[in-house]
Motif scaffolding. Structure first.
Motif, PDB file in Angstrom:
ATOM      1  N   LEU A  78       0.814  -1.216   0.000  1.00 51.02           N
ATOM      2  CA  LEU A  78       0.000   0.000   0.000  1.00 51.02           C
ATOM      3  C   LEU A  78       0.849   1.269   0.000  1.00 51.02           C
ATOM      4  O   LEU A  78       0.321   2.357  -0.279  1.00 51.02           O
ATOM      5  CB  LEU A  78      -0.899   0.027   1.243  1.00 51.02           C
ATOM      6  CG  LEU A  78      -1.956  -1.069   1.402  1.00 51.02           C
ATOM      7  CD1 LEU A  78      -2.580  -0.997   2.798  1.00 51.02           C
ATOM      8  CD2 LEU A  78      -3.028  -0.942   0.328  1.00 51.02           C
ATOM      9  N   LEU A  93       0.967   6.628   1.834  1.00 46.48           N
ATOM     10  CA  LEU A  93       0.175   5.790   0.937  1.00 46.48           C
ATOM     11  C   LEU A  93       0.545   6.056  -0.512  1.00 46.48           C
ATOM     12  O   LEU A  93       0.824   7.198  -0.906  1.00 46.48           O
ATOM     13  CB  LEU A  93      -1.319   6.088   1.111  1.00 46.48           C
ATOM     14  CG  LEU A  93      -2.120   5.343   2.162  1.00 46.48           C
ATOM     15  CD1 LEU A  93      -3.562   5.827   2.132  1.00 46.48           C
ATOM     16  CD2 LEU A  93      -2.061   3.840   1.969  1.00 46.48           C
ATOM     17  N   VAL A  97      -3.401   3.982  -4.364  1.00 47.69           N
ATOM     18  CA  VAL A  97      -4.345   3.562  -3.322  1.00 47.69           C
ATOM     19  C   VAL A  97      -5.377   4.665  -3.094  1.00 47.69           C
ATOM     20  O   VAL A  97      -6.584   4.411  -3.012  1.00 47.69           O
ATOM     21  CB  VAL A  97      -3.611   3.231  -2.013  1.00 47.69           C
ATOM     22  CG1 VAL A  97      -4.603   2.911  -0.897  1.00 47.69           C
ATOM     23  CG2 VAL A  97      -2.661   2.058  -2.223  1.00 47.69           C
ATOM     24  N   SER A 176      -9.770  -4.480   1.670  1.00 48.00           N
ATOM     25  CA  SER A 176      -9.512  -3.480   0.641  1.00 48.00           C
ATOM     26  C   SER A 176     -10.223  -2.181   0.995  1.00 48.00           C
ATOM     27  O   SER A 176     -11.059  -2.131   1.913  1.00 48.00           O
ATOM     28  CB  SER A 176     -10.013  -3.989  -0.720  1.00 48.00           C
ATOM     29  OG  SER A 176     -11.443  -4.072  -0.700  1.00 48.00           O
TER      30      SER A 176
END
Length: 352
Positions: A78, A93, A97, A176
């Motif tokens: 991620l 991040l 993502v 997710s």
């Protein structure tokens, strides 16, 4: 106050917390508590604007990348900069993502004919710090105190302005961004649907997203995410082309975003300049709700309404017995006060 359902036998815990909500539900080896919070003081909300569709640009075909085969590998994938609990580093991040989260959020909003929201990077650091505090503490709170490990003032600001979700434990599965959106929409069956109302706020305008997923020093897994829903650094233009109402679910609705035992909900868009004003004058105190399927009228229960400031400032919600996937239902809400219409009707079908 928070209501928790957990015990030493639980291998993992998934929790959701947002601006509004109390209650809990769960089964098997996991529980889904919802943290109760105070209604935020009404304030002018950011407005929405549709995001222009970019013209696709030619790009080289990417080299195939192996799919992560473990929880820690999936979590590591991620980030550009990995989070670290020992040094209280929230990590960075990947842009992909955040783009995936935004695309899925806007796809949900499109199901309700709501304008797309844009991404605000100004709040990214705060959202990441909020998520780190929740993951390290293994609990959720919109008002974390200064004695929390990895506490920051910015993270605390984000915690009070965001939908929160988290999970922790040695047996935690990998979720997710789409999973987290589904948890916020279904609310774990709770009657408190503040998370959903923020996601479906016609005037949301923008969002920022933070997530921290890592293996903690004690060997357990933890993942927490924060989605900004108000208190942005800057506002935006007033949205246009708003629908007459926001109904959940509506039309052909993906099953992953609705549980057959969850509360249905409905809000009228009576004013187009902000969440309050005319929208706060809509009342459902004398309204009747009828849900009809192929076999006739279904039983409606647990009806309640309010004018609280969780997104659009009017809401009615209820449960329906006997809903089934793949079946078309018609909802009629009659006797609405303070709205452009007294009666509203729409259909929905849970698919997938």
């Amino acid at each position: 106050m928070s209501k928790w359902k957990c015990g030493a036998a639980l291998a993992a815990l998934i929790a959701v917390a947002g601006c509004g909500g109390s209650g809990n539900s769960g089964g098997g080896s996991a529980a889904v508590p919802v943290v109760s919070t105070v209604t935020p003081t009404p304030s002018p909300s950011p407005t929405a604007t549709a995001t222009p569709t970019p013209v696709p640009a030619a790009s080289p075909t990417p080299t195939p990348v192996a799919t992560p085969t473990s929880w820690s590998a999936a979590a590591a994938a991620l980030y550009d900069v990995q989070p670290d609990a020992a040094t209280c580093r929230a990590g960075t991040l990947k842009a992909s993502v955040k783009a995936d989260f935004l695309a899925r959020l806007n796809a949900i909003r499109a199901l309700h004919q709501l304008p797309a929201v844009t991404y605000s990077g100004f709040e990214d650091t705060q959202e990441a710090e909020s998520s780190l505090m929740m993951a390290v503490a293994k609990r959720l709170s919109h008002t974390p105190s200064a004695d929390w490990t990895c506490y920051t003032a910015g993270g605390s600001t984000a915690a009070g302005s965001s939908n929160l979700v988290g999970g922790w434990g040695t047996g935690l599965g990998f979720n997710s961004e789409d999973d987290y959106l589904g948890l916020w929409l279904t609310e774990g069956g709770s009657a408190a649907i503040g998370h959903r109302r923020w996601i479906l706020n016609p005037f949301l305008g923008k969002t920022s997203y933070g997530r921290v997923a890592l293996v903690l020093p004690d060997g357990s897994r933890a993942s927490a995410a924060s989605m900004r829903v108000f208190n942005f650094a800057a506002g935006g233009p007033v949205p246009t082309g708003l629908p007459a109402y926001v109904a959940y679910p509506s039309g052909d609705y993906p099953a992953r975003y609705f549980d057959l035992s969850a509360y249905l909900s409905f809000s009228v868009v009576a004013g187009t300049t902000g969440t309050f004003g005319a929208n706060a004058n809509v009342g459902f105190g004398r309204a009747t709700i009828t849900v009809t399927g192929p076999a006739g009228t279904l039983a409606v229960s647990d009806v309640s309404s309010d004018n609280d400031g969780y997104g659009l400032a009017n809401n009615v919600q209820w449960r329906v017995a006997g809903l089934q996937r793949g079946t078309s239902y018609t909802v009629r809400i009659a006797g609405v006060n303070g709205a452009p219409q007294t009666d509203y009707s729409y259909t929905f079908r849970i698919v997938g």
